[in-house]
Enzyme design. Structure first.
Site, PDB file in Angstrom:
ATOM      1  N   HIS A  39       0.833  -1.202   0.000  1.00 18.52           N
ATOM      2  CA  HIS A  39       0.000   0.000   0.000  1.00 18.52           C
ATOM      3  C   HIS A  39       0.871   1.257   0.000  1.00 18.52           C
ATOM      4  O   HIS A  39       2.056   1.210   0.333  1.00 18.52           O
ATOM      5  CB  HIS A  39      -0.903   0.017   1.234  1.00 18.52           C
ATOM      6  N   LYS A  42      -0.661   4.726   4.466  1.00 23.06           N
ATOM      7  CA  LYS A  42      -1.405   3.734   5.234  1.00 23.06           C
ATOM      8  C   LYS A  42      -0.531   3.338   6.416  1.00 23.06           C
ATOM      9  O   LYS A  42       0.470   2.632   6.256  1.00 23.06           O
ATOM     10  CB  LYS A  42      -1.740   2.519   4.375  1.00 23.06           C
TER      11      LYS A  42
END
Lengths: 247, 247, 247, 247
Positions: free
Chosen positions: A133, A137
């Site tokens: 990600h 995140k």
């Protein structure tokens, strides 16, 4: 033509649902409700057959209850409904006419990927998860990765061959990743990434990989539209879009 | 035509080197030496120009010394030579005619991959390493992964943009992998894998990935053959095949 | 602090350049020019040191000429400048003080990927290109893929080992892809893809892959900012950002 | 304990089957038959319960017929049996006690990958196949790729959303690959590759990829062993290992 009402119509997801419904030839958007616009009563007035709820857990339970009692089916994308709430919803659908679908993920590719992972683990129990990600995140591993590891562990319990025991020797701590139910999870965080996950299954002489790349929130819309079209034929409470996909 | 002698000719690598030399039109295999076959003296008798040593660190130092003093170039694939030994070798090559190449890895693709990683890190300092090996590889991370992380850290020190600081929150320990010099390393171990490594570099809106897959030990042979052909033009001690590749 | 002026400031790229310049502590945005806003004269009035041009080929040539003559450096992202125009620009920079960079691609990762491909082809000449784009990209192969194939062909001409001749047998036409300079190119088109390219290099027992994924136009901005900061030190005309990267 | 006999025991696959059977605690290798060793009669004498046939199409039909008539189950890896032969075998199994499994591929990962591809195509009909093999594989596309394209086409026929029509414009012929049943297939051939296939499914904002990497013929053995253990419970003729996997 199916009459659709969207609850939370001005939210990030709700507004995309409205657009997707309007884009579809078999659906008609007849009601848009939000905190400061309209009320649940409109769903009845406007003859809504299927409501879509992308609000938050507190509001959602009340909305769902109301819809079921009024014979309106509800597609729910809101996360965080408690097991007790789900139990209450199931009980209510048994007595009323409205059906309910609660799905944590409407991206069909992600749903297929997780289901395939569970099936593959029955025959190739040695598996690891790599999720990747963007660097904003903060949490790791991702919720999807943990759900996937749980799905692999479920599949593995039905496996004929046993998973190989780990012969761990980490010369640097963390090298072998996180462990959930004996499934290793590795979390990569880099700018430029969006949301990606790869599950690798290994056996003698072969590797099977199942990967899902998500680059835009619009990936959820085909799943929502599909659910709206199918919910009338699925009595009671269903949890998880996979049950609508017949897999 | 270059006359080649192989020391450790019956070993796993040595025997493949012999075959590769015999396969090449510009090379002639004139001496094969092993513990119980022939002796270093044969290298002189057989007019060897370039010797190849794939033995072990203890024996190698003596072999290299002997070759240099006799004006024979040596390509060394033996790992584990100490910094002191390398220093002694360098000093000796300054006084004699034999050149030496010591390389930890002769797989050209792996050497390119590591060098590219160092170069990329100068411009895209946010990077992570994922190495994947068969489940019989007990240690983690792999030595190559640690060398790669060190190369990234070197490149990064010359980087204009700074690497992004990690906002770590591991809900399961190990999720974010091992840390070497602020480079994350993730080690996957599964049956069916052989030896694979991917380095990912992230920047706003883009990702650059450099991957090397090794499936067979014969991947080393083109690098060894290349080194044999080039060593006469590279005076003194060279450490690392990358210097022969001009990158 | 460097004073920057953007020509085509309201365009898709130009507006992003303005934002990127404003975001950078070492740059100051002092002039924004577009068809209906301001004129080249502002660049002098506002004491611009580096201009950025993301207009179109016709306008760009005139803009560049004007900047050079006024001693203003120009970073040019406009594509389609003819070889004759480039020649004229080079000649002009020899007589004036303004430097020029013309770059077809400012995504640093893409520039590195292409340069690495050229370097790798010198040692691993067997290579193929797979480019993957969203299904709205009608043309195939992509321009980048064709440039990459040309770079591979250039590298290959310096290769010691020769590329393996193709033993083609297509049971379905097109299976082996397009051929440019003996480099195979495969074009994948699917919804959900953005812009991706992988170059694979194969040798005995190993494969080296270099991949670039682009998910957002903002991937160009770090390259533009870098160019603005470096152009004063690069006399004359430079074509290609790779020359600013020292690779 | 299941008594197993191998027909074609000295062949490339047969000899590996013998080894795999001997390695398994629940199986006992009681008969090895080849052109110049033993005869089918041994299967009865040695009380074989399950025979494995990896010979060639001509011999296989006779072997299978003989086994069925003698109440011996047969696992068949031989390719090339004609539709008529399969029909005859099915008819014979209806009258006798021996069961038959004919499978073109025993690599469980490959079988799962193909079945997942068929399932995914029902929901994400836009799909392309990339198969990658060593450069000595002359034919393209691979047989597996063509079977996979057929599976995708089958799944797609049950799809709610229609596949997007191709807006083809090849500036270089072959760029978009081969076309089978409106599924594009791309064939990569490079030294260093073994046998790999990736199927990509695209939808708005997402991509699902299913990949199988095969690096060694031993990848077939777990599937053969599984088939030997299950065949007694699968009456009649079964074509394809997927039916034994319950997917």
């Amino acid at each position: 033509m199916i009459n659709v009402g969207v609850i939370g119509a001005k939210g990030r997801m709700g507004s995309q649902v409205c657009a997707a419904v309007e884009d579809d030839d078999e659906l008609e958007l007849v009601a848009e409700i939000d905190v400061d616009e309209g009320s649940l009563g409109d769903l009845v007035t406007d003859e809504v057959q299927v409501a879509v709820d992308f609000t938050h857990a507190d509001a959602a339970f009340h909305n769902i209850e109301w819809c079921i009692k009024n014979g309106i089916h509800v597609v729910v994308g809101t996360s965080g409904l408690s097991p007790e709430s789900l139990k209450d919803i199931a009980a209510l659908t048994a007595k009323c006419e409205g059906n309910v679908l609660v799905a944590p993920n409407f991206a069909i590719g992600a749903v297929l990927a997780m289901r395939f992972a569970e099936m593959a683990a029955q025959w190739m129990p040695d598996a690891e998860v790599i999720e990747m990600h963007h660097n904003n995140k903060v949490d790791s591993p991702s919720g999807t990765a943990m759900n996937t590891a749980a799905a692999i562990a479920r599949g593995r319990r039905q496996s004929v061959p046993a998973a190989r025991p780990e012969k761990l020797k980490e010369n640097l701590p963390g090298a072998r990743g996180a462990d959930l139910d004996n499934v290793k999870i590795h979390s990569v965080r880099l700018p430029g990434l969006v949301a990606h996950q790869e599950v690798m299954f290994g056996g003698p002489g072969q590797v099977l990989s199942i990967r899902h790349d998500s680059t835009d929130r619009k990936s959820f819309m085909p799943g929502v539209v599909l659910a709206i079209k199918k919910i009338a034929d699925r009595p009671g409470l269903t949890v998880g879009l996979e049950h609508y996909l017949g897999i």
